[in-house]
Design an enzyme around this catalytic site. Structure first.
Site, PDB file in Angstrom:
ATOM      1  N   THR A  47       0.825  -1.211   0.000  1.00  0.00           N
ATOM      2  CA  THR A  47       0.000   0.000   0.000  1.00  0.00           C
ATOM      3  C   THR A  47       0.856   1.257   0.000  1.00  0.00           C
ATOM      4  O   THR A  47       0.581   2.224  -0.716  1.00  0.00           O
ATOM      5  CB  THR A  47      -0.922   0.008   1.236  1.00  0.00           C
ATOM      6  OG1 THR A  47      -1.663  -1.201   1.271  1.00  0.00           O
ATOM      7  CG2 THR A  47      -1.876   1.182   1.195  1.00  0.00           C
ATOM      8  N   TYR A 110     -13.472  -3.977  -0.729  1.00  0.00           N
ATOM      9  CA  TYR A 110     -14.673  -3.448  -1.396  1.00  0.00           C
ATOM     10  C   TYR A 110     -15.806  -4.475  -1.490  1.00  0.00           C
ATOM     11  O   TYR A 110     -16.956  -4.164  -1.219  1.00  0.00           O
ATOM     12  CB  TYR A 110     -14.332  -2.910  -2.796  1.00  0.00           C
ATOM     13  CG  TYR A 110     -15.487  -2.161  -3.451  1.00  0.00           C
ATOM     14  CD1 TYR A 110     -15.799  -0.866  -3.056  1.00  0.00           C
ATOM     15  CD2 TYR A 110     -16.263  -2.762  -4.443  1.00  0.00           C
ATOM     16  CE1 TYR A 110     -16.863  -0.186  -3.637  1.00  0.00           C
ATOM     17  CE2 TYR A 110     -17.330  -2.100  -5.022  1.00  0.00           C
ATOM     18  CZ  TYR A 110     -17.628  -0.808  -4.621  1.00  0.00           C
ATOM     19  OH  TYR A 110     -18.686  -0.138  -5.186  1.00  0.00           O
ATOM     20  N   TYR A 136      -2.464 -10.386   4.566  1.00  0.00           N
ATOM     21  CA  TYR A 136      -2.443  -8.984   4.986  1.00  0.00           C
ATOM     22  C   TYR A 136      -3.853  -8.572   5.377  1.00  0.00           C
ATOM     23  O   TYR A 136      -4.736  -8.471   4.530  1.00  0.00           O
ATOM     24  CB  TYR A 136      -1.903  -8.111   3.850  1.00  0.00           C
ATOM     25  CG  TYR A 136      -1.790  -6.627   4.145  1.00  0.00           C
ATOM     26  CD1 TYR A 136      -1.816  -6.120   5.449  1.00  0.00           C
ATOM     27  CD2 TYR A 136      -1.648  -5.714   3.105  1.00  0.00           C
ATOM     28  CE1 TYR A 136      -1.709  -4.771   5.714  1.00  0.00           C
ATOM     29  CE2 TYR A 136      -1.537  -4.349   3.352  1.00  0.00           C
ATOM     30  CZ  TYR A 136      -1.573  -3.885   4.651  1.00  0.00           C
ATOM     31  OH  TYR A 136      -1.468  -2.535   4.908  1.00  0.00           O
ATOM     32  N   ARG A 141      -8.740  -0.388   5.502  1.00  0.00           N
ATOM     33  CA  ARG A 141      -8.712  -0.159   4.049  1.00  0.00           C
ATOM     34  C   ARG A 141      -9.657  -1.082   3.287  1.00  0.00           C
ATOM     35  O   ARG A 141     -10.187  -0.701   2.253  1.00  0.00           O
ATOM     36  CB  ARG A 141      -7.278  -0.343   3.512  1.00  0.00           C
ATOM     37  CG  ARG A 141      -6.316   0.754   3.934  1.00  0.00           C
ATOM     38  CD  ARG A 141      -4.965   0.592   3.265  1.00  0.00           C
ATOM     39  NE  ARG A 141      -4.040   1.644   3.642  1.00  0.00           N
ATOM     40  CZ  ARG A 141      -3.951   2.829   3.041  1.00  0.00           C
ATOM     41  NH1 ARG A 141      -4.757   3.114   2.032  1.00  0.00           N
ATOM     42  NH2 ARG A 141      -3.069   3.731   3.445  1.00  0.00           N
ATOM     43  N   LYS A 165       0.398 -10.308   8.158  1.00  0.00           N
ATOM     44  CA  LYS A 165       0.623  -8.918   8.550  1.00  0.00           C
ATOM     45  C   LYS A 165      -0.712  -8.411   9.066  1.00  0.00           C
ATOM     46  O   LYS A 165      -1.658  -8.209   8.310  1.00  0.00           O
ATOM     47  CB  LYS A 165       1.098  -8.066   7.374  1.00  0.00           C
ATOM     48  CG  LYS A 165       1.269  -6.586   7.752  1.00  0.00           C
ATOM     49  CD  LYS A 165       1.588  -5.723   6.538  1.00  0.00           C
ATOM     50  CE  LYS A 165       1.665  -4.243   6.949  1.00  0.00           C
ATOM     51  NZ  LYS A 165       1.883  -3.352   5.780  1.00  0.00           N
ATOM     52  N   ILE A 207       5.972  -5.262   9.742  1.00  0.00           N
ATOM     53  CA  ILE A 207       6.177  -4.677   8.421  1.00  0.00           C
ATOM     54  C   ILE A 207       5.774  -3.222   8.576  1.00  0.00           C
ATOM     55  O   ILE A 207       4.605  -2.898   8.762  1.00  0.00           O
ATOM     56  CB  ILE A 207       5.372  -5.391   7.327  1.00  0.00           C
ATOM     57  CG1 ILE A 207       5.923  -6.812   7.137  1.00  0.00           C
ATOM     58  CG2 ILE A 207       5.457  -4.609   6.010  1.00  0.00           C
ATOM     59  CD1 ILE A 207       5.139  -7.650   6.132  1.00  0.00           C
TER      60      ILE A 207
END
Length: 292
Positions: A47, A110, A136, A141, A165, A207
Protein backbone atom coordinates in the site's frame (compact mmCIF):
# COMPACT_ATOMS: atom_id res chain seq x y z
CA UNK A 1 9.96 -20.73 12.01
CA UNK A 2 10.65 -18.69 8.86
CA UNK A 3 13.47 -16.76 10.49
CA UNK A 4 14.10 -14.59 7.41
CA UNK A 5 10.90 -12.72 8.31
CA UNK A 6 11.72 -12.16 11.97
CA UNK A 7 12.38 -8.54 12.89
CA UNK A 8 11.73 -5.43 10.83
CA UNK A 9 10.43 -5.46 7.29
CA UNK A 10 9.68 -2.13 5.64
CA UNK A 11 6.88 -1.37 3.18
CA UNK A 12 8.92 0.70 0.74
CA UNK A 13 7.60 3.87 -0.85
CA UNK A 14 7.75 4.48 -4.60
CA UNK A 15 9.61 7.78 -5.08
CA UNK A 16 8.44 9.88 -8.02
CA UNK A 17 10.11 12.57 -10.09
CA UNK A 18 8.35 15.90 -10.55
CA UNK A 19 6.68 14.50 -13.71
CA UNK A 20 5.34 11.53 -11.66
CA UNK A 21 7.69 9.02 -13.29
CA UNK A 22 9.51 6.59 -10.99
CA UNK A 23 12.65 8.06 -9.45
CA UNK A 24 15.05 5.16 -9.87
CA UNK A 25 17.98 6.82 -8.09
CA UNK A 26 15.92 7.79 -5.05
CA UNK A 27 14.49 4.28 -4.73
CA UNK A 28 17.95 2.76 -4.97
CA UNK A 29 19.20 5.16 -2.28
CA UNK A 30 16.29 4.30 0.03
CA UNK A 31 16.99 0.58 -0.35
CA UNK A 32 20.66 1.08 0.51
CA UNK A 33 19.79 3.40 3.40
CA UNK A 34 17.63 0.66 4.91
CA UNK A 35 20.11 -2.15 4.34
CA UNK A 36 22.95 -0.09 5.80
CA UNK A 37 20.91 0.74 8.91
CA UNK A 38 19.63 -2.65 10.02
CA UNK A 39 16.34 -3.37 8.25
CA UNK A 40 15.78 -7.14 8.05
CA UNK A 41 13.69 -7.49 4.87
CA UNK A 42 12.06 -5.38 2.16
CA UNK A 43 8.42 -5.28 1.05
CA UNK A 44 7.79 -4.26 -2.56
CA UNK A 45 4.57 -2.83 -4.03
CA UNK A 46 2.53 -2.72 -0.85
CA UNK A 47 0.00 0.00 0.00
CA UNK A 48 2.77 2.42 0.95
CA UNK A 49 4.26 2.00 -2.53
CA UNK A 50 1.05 3.49 -3.98
CA UNK A 51 0.57 0.21 -5.80
CA UNK A 52 -3.04 1.14 -6.57
CA UNK A 53 -1.74 3.82 -8.96
CA UNK A 54 1.13 1.84 -10.49
CA UNK A 55 0.66 0.14 -13.85
CA UNK A 56 1.69 -3.49 -14.36
CA UNK A 57 4.79 -2.27 -16.19
CA UNK A 58 5.66 0.12 -13.37
CA UNK A 59 5.29 -2.63 -10.78
CA UNK A 60 7.77 -4.70 -12.76
CA UNK A 61 10.08 -1.67 -12.94
CA UNK A 62 9.87 -1.03 -9.18
CA UNK A 63 10.52 -4.71 -8.45
CA UNK A 64 13.52 -4.73 -10.77
CA UNK A 65 15.01 -1.57 -9.26
CA UNK A 66 14.67 -2.86 -5.71
CA UNK A 67 15.95 -6.34 -6.60
CA UNK A 68 18.97 -4.86 -8.37
CA UNK A 69 19.78 -2.50 -5.49
CA UNK A 70 19.29 -5.24 -2.91
CA UNK A 71 21.53 -7.64 -4.84
CA UNK A 72 20.52 -10.61 -2.72
CA UNK A 73 21.37 -8.97 0.60
CA UNK A 74 17.92 -9.08 2.24
CA UNK A 75 14.81 -11.22 1.77
CA UNK A 76 12.18 -9.68 -0.53
CA UNK A 77 8.38 -9.75 -0.18
CA UNK A 78 6.18 -8.73 -3.13
CA UNK A 79 2.64 -7.43 -2.79
CA UNK A 80 0.19 -9.38 -4.97
CA UNK A 81 -3.43 -9.15 -3.90
CA UNK A 82 -6.85 -7.84 -4.75
CA UNK A 83 -10.58 -8.47 -4.65
CA UNK A 84 -10.83 -10.45 -7.90
CA UNK A 85 -9.49 -13.89 -7.03
CA UNK A 86 -9.04 -14.89 -10.67
CA UNK A 87 -7.02 -11.75 -11.41
CA UNK A 88 -4.78 -12.34 -8.39
CA UNK A 89 -4.16 -15.91 -9.53
CA UNK A 90 -3.32 -14.70 -13.05
CA UNK A 91 -0.90 -12.12 -11.64
CA UNK A 92 0.86 -14.78 -9.56
CA UNK A 93 1.16 -17.07 -12.59
CA UNK A 94 2.47 -14.27 -14.81
CA UNK A 95 4.96 -12.69 -12.38
CA UNK A 96 8.61 -13.64 -12.28
CA UNK A 97 8.98 -14.65 -8.65
CA UNK A 98 12.63 -15.67 -8.88
CA UNK A 99 14.46 -13.85 -6.12
CA UNK A 100 11.20 -13.16 -4.23
CA UNK A 101 10.89 -14.95 -0.89
CA UNK A 102 7.16 -14.49 -0.25
CA UNK A 103 4.13 -12.61 -1.49
CA UNK A 104 2.07 -10.32 0.71
CA UNK A 105 -1.60 -10.72 -0.21
CA UNK A 106 -4.23 -8.33 1.10
CA UNK A 107 -7.71 -9.40 2.12
CA UNK A 108 -10.27 -8.82 -0.63
CA UNK A 109 -11.42 -5.20 -0.42
CA UNK A 110 -14.67 -3.45 -1.40
CA UNK A 111 -16.55 -6.72 -2.08
CA UNK A 112 -16.99 -7.41 1.67
CA UNK A 113 -16.95 -11.24 1.51
CA UNK A 114 -17.93 -13.45 4.42
CA UNK A 115 -15.23 -15.19 6.44
CA UNK A 116 -15.84 -18.29 4.29
CA UNK A 117 -15.34 -16.17 1.17
CA UNK A 118 -12.04 -14.85 2.55
CA UNK A 119 -10.98 -18.43 3.35
CA UNK A 120 -11.84 -19.67 -0.14
CA UNK A 121 -10.04 -16.68 -1.74
CA UNK A 122 -6.77 -17.53 0.01
CA UNK A 123 -7.27 -21.27 -0.50
CA UNK A 124 -7.38 -20.62 -4.26
CA UNK A 125 -4.28 -18.42 -4.09
CA UNK A 126 -2.41 -20.99 -2.00
CA UNK A 127 -3.09 -23.67 -4.61
CA UNK A 128 -1.24 -21.77 -7.36
CA UNK A 129 1.42 -19.78 -5.50
CA UNK A 130 4.88 -21.37 -5.84
CA UNK A 131 6.36 -19.43 -2.92
CA UNK A 132 5.30 -18.57 0.63
CA UNK A 133 2.32 -16.31 1.35
CA UNK A 134 1.90 -13.71 4.09
CA UNK A 135 -1.72 -12.69 4.58
CA UNK A 136 -2.44 -8.98 4.99
CA UNK A 137 -5.34 -7.96 7.20
CA UNK A 138 -6.06 -4.23 7.09
CA UNK A 139 -9.77 -3.72 7.75
CA UNK A 140 -9.40 0.07 7.80
CA UNK A 141 -8.71 -0.16 4.05
CA UNK A 142 -10.64 -3.29 3.03
CA UNK A 143 -13.74 -2.68 5.21
CA UNK A 144 -13.64 -6.34 6.25
CA UNK A 145 -11.68 -7.90 9.10
CA UNK A 146 -10.03 -11.29 8.68
CA UNK A 147 -11.14 -12.68 12.01
CA UNK A 148 -8.53 -14.45 14.09
CA UNK A 149 -10.36 -17.76 13.70
CA UNK A 150 -10.15 -17.48 9.89
CA UNK A 151 -6.44 -16.64 9.97
CA UNK A 152 -5.71 -19.61 12.25
CA UNK A 153 -7.78 -21.88 10.00
CA UNK A 154 -5.75 -20.80 6.97
CA UNK A 155 -2.51 -21.20 8.94
CA UNK A 156 -3.40 -24.78 9.87
CA UNK A 157 -4.72 -25.81 6.46
CA UNK A 158 -2.10 -24.49 4.02
CA UNK A 159 1.63 -25.03 4.43
CA UNK A 160 2.64 -22.11 2.19
CA UNK A 161 0.59 -19.60 4.22
CA UNK A 162 3.32 -18.80 6.73
CA UNK A 163 2.18 -15.62 8.45
CA UNK A 164 -0.09 -12.61 8.63
CA UNK A 165 0.62 -8.92 8.55
CA UNK A 166 -2.04 -7.89 11.03
CA UNK A 167 -3.06 -4.23 10.83
CA UNK A 168 -6.40 -4.14 12.59
CA UNK A 169 -5.04 -1.93 15.38
CA UNK A 170 -6.56 -4.32 17.91
CA UNK A 171 -4.36 -5.72 20.65
CA UNK A 172 -7.08 -8.20 21.63
CA UNK A 173 -6.98 -9.68 18.11
CA UNK A 174 -3.16 -9.81 18.23
CA UNK A 175 -3.37 -11.67 21.54
CA UNK A 176 -5.90 -14.14 20.15
CA UNK A 177 -3.69 -14.82 17.13
CA UNK A 178 -0.52 -15.25 19.19
CA UNK A 179 -2.32 -17.49 21.68
CA UNK A 180 -3.85 -19.84 19.07
CA UNK A 181 -1.41 -19.83 16.14
CA UNK A 182 0.57 -22.88 15.02
CA UNK A 183 4.08 -22.81 16.45
CA UNK A 184 5.84 -21.70 13.25
CA UNK A 185 3.19 -19.22 12.03
CA UNK A 186 4.31 -15.59 12.02
CA UNK A 187 2.21 -12.84 13.59
CA UNK A 188 3.66 -9.66 12.06
CA UNK A 189 2.52 -6.26 13.24
CA UNK A 190 1.24 -3.88 10.60
CA UNK A 191 0.65 -1.18 13.20
CA UNK A 192 3.79 0.84 13.89
CA UNK A 193 2.45 2.20 17.16
CA UNK A 194 1.65 -1.29 18.52
CA UNK A 195 4.61 -3.18 17.05
CA UNK A 196 6.74 -3.35 20.18
CA UNK A 197 3.86 -4.57 22.33
CA UNK A 198 3.04 -7.24 19.74
CA UNK A 199 6.65 -8.45 19.68
CA UNK A 200 6.86 -8.58 23.46
CA UNK A 201 3.66 -10.65 23.49
CA UNK A 202 5.18 -13.20 21.11
CA UNK A 203 4.86 -11.67 17.66
CA UNK A 204 7.51 -12.13 14.99
CA UNK A 205 8.16 -8.47 14.21
CA UNK A 206 6.70 -5.79 11.99
CA UNK A 207 6.18 -4.68 8.42
CA UNK A 208 6.62 -0.99 9.02
CA UNK A 209 6.10 2.36 7.33
CA UNK A 210 8.09 4.53 9.73
CA UNK A 211 10.86 1.94 9.95
CA UNK A 212 12.18 2.89 6.51
CA UNK A 213 12.63 6.49 7.63
CA UNK A 214 14.38 5.65 10.90
CA UNK A 215 15.65 2.11 10.26
CA UNK A 216 18.49 2.15 12.76
CA UNK A 217 16.39 2.97 15.82
CA UNK A 218 13.23 1.17 14.76
CA UNK A 219 14.91 -2.11 13.83
CA UNK A 220 16.96 -2.01 17.04
CA UNK A 221 13.75 -1.48 19.02
CA UNK A 222 12.24 -4.61 17.46
CA UNK A 223 15.43 -6.61 18.01
CA UNK A 224 15.42 -5.66 21.68
CA UNK A 225 11.75 -6.59 21.89
CA UNK A 226 12.39 -10.02 20.37
CA UNK A 227 15.04 -10.56 23.06
CA UNK A 228 12.59 -9.51 25.77
CA UNK A 229 14.58 -6.41 26.70
CA UNK A 230 11.47 -4.32 27.18
CA UNK A 231 12.93 -1.41 29.15
CA UNK A 232 15.60 -0.60 26.55
CA UNK A 233 13.17 -1.20 23.68
CA UNK A 234 10.61 1.20 25.11
CA UNK A 235 13.23 3.95 25.27
CA UNK A 236 13.41 3.78 21.47
CA UNK A 237 9.64 3.41 21.16
CA UNK A 238 9.05 6.64 23.08
CA UNK A 239 11.72 8.38 21.02
CA UNK A 240 9.80 7.60 17.81
CA UNK A 241 6.17 7.61 18.92
CA UNK A 242 5.55 11.26 18.02
CA UNK A 243 6.73 10.88 14.43
CA UNK A 244 4.68 7.69 14.02
CA UNK A 245 1.61 9.79 14.80
CA UNK A 246 2.72 12.52 12.41
CA UNK A 247 3.23 10.33 9.35
CA UNK A 248 -0.32 8.96 9.58
CA UNK A 249 -1.93 12.31 10.41
CA UNK A 250 -3.10 12.97 6.83
CA UNK A 251 -2.46 10.03 4.51
CA UNK A 252 0.04 7.30 3.85
CA UNK A 253 2.56 7.60 2.16
CA UNK A 254 2.46 11.41 2.12
CA UNK A 255 3.72 11.45 5.70
CA UNK A 256 6.67 9.12 5.24
CA UNK A 257 7.57 10.89 2.00
CA UNK A 258 7.65 14.07 4.08
CA UNK A 259 10.23 12.34 6.27
CA UNK A 260 12.27 11.35 3.22
CA UNK A 261 12.09 14.88 1.86
CA UNK A 262 13.47 16.17 5.17
CA UNK A 263 16.22 13.53 4.93
CA UNK A 264 16.94 14.55 1.30
CA UNK A 265 16.25 11.00 0.11
CA UNK A 266 13.27 11.69 -2.19
CA UNK A 267 10.65 14.24 -3.16
CA UNK A 268 7.34 14.35 -1.34
CA UNK A 269 5.48 13.77 -4.63
CA UNK A 270 2.51 11.38 -4.56
CA UNK A 271 -0.03 10.44 -7.21
CA UNK A 272 -3.67 11.47 -7.17
CA UNK A 273 -6.01 10.88 -5.49
CA UNK A 274 -3.39 11.32 -2.78
CA UNK A 275 -1.86 14.75 -2.25
CA UNK A 276 1.39 15.72 -0.51
CA UNK A 277 1.42 16.44 3.18
CA UNK A 278 0.31 19.93 4.09
CA UNK A 279 2.96 22.56 4.77
CA UNK A 280 1.95 22.55 8.43
CA UNK A 281 2.50 18.81 8.73
CA UNK A 282 5.75 18.88 6.75
CA UNK A 283 7.01 21.58 9.08
CA UNK A 284 6.32 19.39 12.11
CA UNK A 285 7.98 16.40 10.42
CA UNK A 286 11.03 18.47 9.42
CA UNK A 287 11.35 19.77 12.98
CA UNK A 288 11.28 16.20 14.33
CA UNK A 289 13.91 15.05 11.82
CA UNK A 290 16.12 18.05 12.59
CA UNK A 291 15.96 17.49 16.34
CA UNK A 292 16.06 13.70 16.16
Amino acid sequence: MNSKFLGTGVALVTPFNADLSIDRDALTNIVNYNIDNGTDYLVICGTTAESATLTKEEKKEVTAIISEANNGRLPLVLGIGGNNTTTVIDEIKNTDLSGIDAILSVAPYYSKPTQEGIYQHFKAISAVCPINIILYNVPGRTSKNIEAETTIRLANDFENIIGVKEAGNSMSQYYELIKNKPEDFLIISGDDDLALGVVLAGGAGVISVIGQGFPKEFSEMIRLGLKGEAKEAFKLHFKLIDVIGLIFEENNPAGIKGVFEALNLCRDTVRLPLVPASNALKSKIATFVENH
